[in-house]
Design a protein around this motif. Structure first.
Motif, PDB file in Angstrom:
ATOM      1  N   ASP A 296      -4.640  -7.918  -1.717  1.00  0.00           N
ATOM      2  CA  ASP A 296      -5.504  -6.963  -2.413  1.00  0.00           C
ATOM      3  C   ASP A 296      -6.504  -6.435  -1.390  1.00  0.00           C
ATOM      4  O   ASP A 296      -7.617  -6.942  -1.272  1.00  0.00           O
ATOM      5  CB  ASP A 296      -6.210  -7.636  -3.594  1.00  0.00           C
TER       6      ASP A 296
ATOM      7  N   ASN B  88      -9.218  -3.959  -5.844  1.00  0.00           N
ATOM      8  CA  ASN B  88      -9.066  -3.452  -7.212  1.00  0.00           C
ATOM      9  C   ASN B  88      -8.274  -4.387  -8.122  1.00  0.00           C
ATOM     10  O   ASN B  88      -8.001  -4.055  -9.269  1.00  0.00           O
ATOM     11  CB  ASN B  88      -8.436  -2.059  -7.205  1.00  0.00           C
ATOM     12  N   GLY B  89      -7.888  -5.551  -7.628  1.00  0.00           N
ATOM     13  CA  GLY B  89      -7.144  -6.521  -8.438  1.00  0.00           C
ATOM     14  C   GLY B  89      -5.640  -6.358  -8.382  1.00  0.00           C
ATOM     15  O   GLY B  89      -4.903  -7.156  -8.954  1.00  0.00           O
ATOM     16  N   THR B  90      -5.138  -5.335  -7.694  1.00  0.00           N
ATOM     17  CA  THR B  90      -3.708  -5.084  -7.561  1.00  0.00           C
ATOM     18  C   THR B  90      -3.282  -5.358  -6.124  1.00  0.00           C
ATOM     19  O   THR B  90      -3.951  -4.942  -5.186  1.00  0.00           O
ATOM     20  CB  THR B  90      -3.382  -3.618  -7.925  1.00  0.00           C
ATOM     21  N   LYS B  91      -2.168  -6.046  -5.969  1.00  0.00           N
ATOM     22  CA  LYS B  91      -1.650  -6.345  -4.625  1.00  0.00           C
ATOM     23  C   LYS B  91      -0.973  -5.118  -4.028  1.00  0.00           C
ATOM     24  O   LYS B  91      -0.243  -4.408  -4.712  1.00  0.00           O
ATOM     25  CB  LYS B  91      -0.641  -7.493  -4.683  1.00  0.00           C
ATOM     26  N   GLU B  92      -1.256  -4.886  -2.771  1.00  0.00           N
ATOM     27  CA  GLU B  92      -0.606  -3.833  -1.996  1.00  0.00           C
ATOM     28  C   GLU B  92       0.190  -4.495  -0.873  1.00  0.00           C
ATOM     29  O   GLU B  92      -0.098  -5.608  -0.470  1.00  0.00           O
ATOM     30  CB  GLU B  92      -1.633  -2.871  -1.367  1.00  0.00           C
TER      31      GLU B  92
ATOM     32  N   LYS C 101     -12.347  -8.289  -1.034  1.00  0.00           N
ATOM     33  CA  LYS C 101     -11.083  -7.726  -0.552  1.00  0.00           C
ATOM     34  C   LYS C 101     -10.455  -8.690   0.448  1.00  0.00           C
ATOM     35  O   LYS C 101     -11.152  -9.336   1.223  1.00  0.00           O
ATOM     36  CB  LYS C 101     -11.336  -6.392   0.164  1.00  0.00           C
TER      37      LYS C 101
END
Length: 169
Positions: free
Chosen positions: A29, A33-37, A89
């Motif tokens: 992340d 934002n709480g979403t894995k990239e 982050k």
């Protein structure tokens, strides 16, 4: 005919090897934002002998996250370091690959609002440090806002592995 088949196998193997090397990446992340990239890299202008600009660009599956460049690197090994500086982050470690030496810097980056910034100076590492399983950075459990840096240093005609606590930027 045998020479042609051998040339195709050799050339084809080199292409597959290069593609695999460049497709390696890591999940994290990186924007908080709480979403894995997914972070991955591509090598620009670098021969197998490390001739050329030899820049490795780190890209992200979320195109809103700005890419950044690691210079003098014929590829990198990427690491998700977790949140070292407490900004919410995941931070990225990049161990640079090169053609001629066992010495290589380990870079540590954090995603600021506008760009990727180093949170510590590049960490000098030697392959003997990696063989000894002495990872270059981790959170200091005793000091908030600090990390423990483990680096390789040339002292007294030998390579020494040294650790110290350092405040993050």
């Amino acid at each position: 005919m045998k020479l042609m088949i051998l040339a195709v196998l050799t050339f084809g193997g080199s292409i597959l090897s290069a593609q695999n090397k460049e497709e390696k990446g890591i999940l994290g992340d990186y924007d908080g934002n709480g979403t894995k990239e997914y972070a991955y890299f591509k090598i620009n202008d670098c021969t197998e002998e490390c001739d050329g600009a030899c820049e490795t660009v780190i890209y992200f599956s979320d195109k809103k996250i700005k890419s950044f460049t690691v210079s003098k690197a014929n590829g990198v090994e990427l690491y998700n370091l977790g949140d070292l500086n407490g900004d919410g982050k995941d931070d990225i470690g990049a161990y640079t690959l090169w053609c001629t030496s066992c010495w290589a810097p380990f870079y540590v980056y954090t995603n600021s609002k506008t760009d990727w910034k180093p949170i510590v100076k590049p960490i000098s590492t030697h392959c003997s440090q990696w063989e000894a399983d002495k990872f270059p950075i981790k959170k200091d459990p005793r000091k908030k806002g600090h990390v423990i840096i483990t680096s390789s240093q040339w002292k007294d005609d030998d390579i020494k592995i040294v650790s110290q606590s350092v405040k993050v930027n």
